[in-house]
Design a protein around this motif. Sequence first.
Motif, PDB file in Angstrom:
ATOM      1  N   GLU A  10       1.669  33.015 -17.467  1.00  0.00           N
ATOM      2  CA  GLU A  10       3.129  33.121 -17.494  1.00  0.00           C
ATOM      3  C   GLU A  10       3.560  33.630 -18.862  1.00  0.00           C
ATOM      4  O   GLU A  10       3.155  33.084 -19.895  1.00  0.00           O
ATOM      5  CB  GLU A  10       3.772  31.759 -17.230  1.00  0.00           C
ATOM      6  CG  GLU A  10       3.407  31.141 -15.898  1.00  0.00           C
ATOM      7  CD  GLU A  10       4.131  31.814 -14.735  1.00  0.00           C
ATOM      8  OE1 GLU A  10       5.116  32.542 -15.001  1.00  0.00           O
ATOM      9  OE2 GLU A  10       3.712  31.610 -13.589  1.00  0.00           O
ATOM     10  N   ASP A  12      10.805  37.732 -17.305  1.00  0.00           N
ATOM     11  CA  ASP A  12       9.725  36.761 -17.244  1.00  0.00           C
ATOM     12  C   ASP A  12       8.601  37.388 -16.423  1.00  0.00           C
ATOM     13  O   ASP A  12       8.861  37.951 -15.345  1.00  0.00           O
ATOM     14  CB  ASP A  12      10.192  35.460 -16.586  1.00  0.00           C
ATOM     15  CG  ASP A  12      11.115  34.670 -17.486  1.00  0.00           C
ATOM     16  OD1 ASP A  12      11.136  34.954 -18.691  1.00  0.00           O
ATOM     17  OD2 ASP A  12      11.828  33.768 -16.972  1.00  0.00           O
ATOM     18  N   THR A  68       6.980  34.585 -21.054  1.00  0.00           N
ATOM     19  CA  THR A  68       8.445  34.502 -21.114  1.00  0.00           C
ATOM     20  C   THR A  68       8.923  34.956 -22.482  1.00  0.00           C
ATOM     21  O   THR A  68       8.145  35.052 -23.439  1.00  0.00           O
ATOM     22  CB  THR A  68       8.923  33.061 -20.859  1.00  0.00           C
ATOM     23  OG1 THR A  68       8.352  32.202 -21.845  1.00  0.00           O
ATOM     24  CG2 THR A  68       8.508  32.573 -19.482  1.00  0.00           C
TER      25      THR A  68
END
Length: 772
Positions: free
Chosen positions: A162, A179, A164
């Motif tokens: 992930e 994101d 961000t």
Amino acid sequence: MSADGFVWDRRPTDDAAESSDRPKRCGGNQATLVSIPAVCPLMALTRDDFLITSVFGVLLAGILWLTWKLRRGLWERFVAQVAQRESETKYRALFENAHDAIYLIDPETGRILDCNPAACDMLGYSLQHMRGMPTPDLHPANERQIAAEKLDQVRERGGVLEITGVHHQRKDGTLVPVDITAQMIRLDSRRLVVTVVRDVAQQRRLEETIRKLIRVSSAHRSQAFFESVVCELAESLQADSVHIGEWLEAEGTIRTIAAWRNGRVADNFEYDLRGSPCEQIVGQSVRCWTSRLMDLFPDFAAWWGEPVDAFVGAPLFDSRSRPIGVLAVAFRRPISDPSFCEHILQVFAARVGPEIELSNAEREARQWMRELSALNALSQRLISNPSLDQTAAAALDGILNAINPDLALLFLCKGEQLELLGAQWRAPTLRYKWEPVHKVGACLCGLAAQNGQPVISRDIRNDVRCSWEECREAGVTSFAALPLISGGTVIGILGVASRTERDFHRDSDFLHTLAQAVSVGLQNSLLHERQRRYAEELEATNRELSRQIAEREEAQKKLSSALQQKVLLLREVHHRVKNNLQIISSLLRLQTRQKGIAAGDEVIAKSQIRIRAIALVHELLYRSSDLAHVDLMSYLGKLVEQLRQVYGIESERVQCHIEGVSVLLAIDQAVPVALVLNELVSNSFRHAFPRGQSGKITIHVQREEDQFAEITVCDNGTGLRQDFDLATMSGLGLQLVNDLVRKQLQGSLIIDSNGGTRFVVRFPIARIREAA
């Protein structure tokens, strides 16, 4: 290589592997079935023939098996190809219709192999330009090193990563906050990196708006909070008009708490809910009109006064899910992103609704405290100022401080009329001369007095019930007349007025409480005035009584002095009368001693005895404290002793018994009674016991119902002659008794001579008193 190739070559490989195992079992069975019928008819052949035949059968079975295998493989290949195409169609549909950008990246080169239309739309590039673009070029220059490191991390470690807080750079150079979710996959035996990129610009705006809302909530309260909310909404949504409105259910209107117009905080206003977009929002859900609002709501457009093309509104609810208002945003242009506007309004509405409820609760609490304080102050003033004028002034001043009207009036009910006790304006400069008397049943105050119910008018200029021209001439617009009731009776009217239009129904509960307090104060003042008047009358009466008492005391003193003098004089008179009678008795006694009058001795002696009986009465009078009455029992005792001495009768020979009740006789009755008793007792002493006989004389006195006195004189002597007749008697004694009893005492005389002599004298008396 494109993603189509990866998807196309994937499933047939596995299906073919599965299908290659199935014909082996089926083929073995088929060969067995063919060889059995072929072997049975050849059992009688020679060895060579059998060998040839066996070879031929094996070849035939192989040919049949190959034929079946070929047909089965072609069919399964066809089915696999159809399934692959259906799977590719589904994949392509998901890939191309996804809202988020999807990239297929070569992990070795870091270049984009394929992307969906959402990626092209987000960055503004064509598909041909996107294919083959290095992945770091998607980011601004300051983030490319980070992007390359993240790609290497995914390639080396695998798994899901992930990312961000990064941006993609559009073709026009603007940055898009994104994101990223990246994962390594294998497609047709080739490793690829799939990245899903989500545009979080709207989310960031929403988060920033929420942070502003939190900051505003922590920094401001009540009105400042509402004004900050409309400012932040106008800035966040680039709106032309924003307002927070409170729903007035009774009036069917929306009254703004805070409003934003023309780039600044505007004055609050009120508009009719009917025919406006908010009619479809209050108590329901978020609504959005992206364009052509004026065509849909022409009445609202005419009232709004400025062009509005789009409108978004969210309902406001309290903690018990009851509708309390609306949060509305208006635009002069069409809305390009309605969902974002709706989300923003939902977030703000969730915070504004409880704040309105809290603000209303605080306002009601402050109002309640203010009303309680005003009511307490009014009660204190009414208690400390009991007079009617002071009560009227305190009540009017307390009403002005409590609800802030322009005018307060106080009337007192007197029969069919209302008497004006006082009128007070809030502004000291306002003055008006009011008529002092008003009729019950006329105008608003008269109707309130007649019905005993409050009468409220929002605009007396158009109210036919208002017939008092003084109110209109004084510029009064709204008026409320409240009856002041005590013990179920209207004792007065409290009037409150406003020069501007005002709904006194909203203050009806507090006005009713104020009216009750004023009623108690007015009733106390009336009682105080009544008591004051009674006190003044009582004081005047007391003064008059004191004067009369003083006069009477003075007169009493004079009367006492005069009475004392009269008593002394009367005693002196009785004493002198007694002395004079003694002198007369002495003269008579001296006269009897002279020669030549022996024949008259008895007459003179009797007269002397009678004079002594009368003198004895006067002696008792001047010796007694009561100069107006003679105690009959005391007199009888002294009379009997006096007569016993005169006639020389010993008490051992003739006993005298006096019995009965004591009776007080007035002087005008005492003298004739004394003479009567003197004659009767003398008669018994002289004639009842001749020649030294002994006997008994009984005198009995009784009283009949305080109206008659009865005196009985009896003896047990010789009695009267048989031929005794009172009418033919020549003696003076009994004739005197008869005349005194019948003529002077207005009584009766009974004579009985049975076993002695018995005389009963009965006469009425005006006043009979028991002796102390």
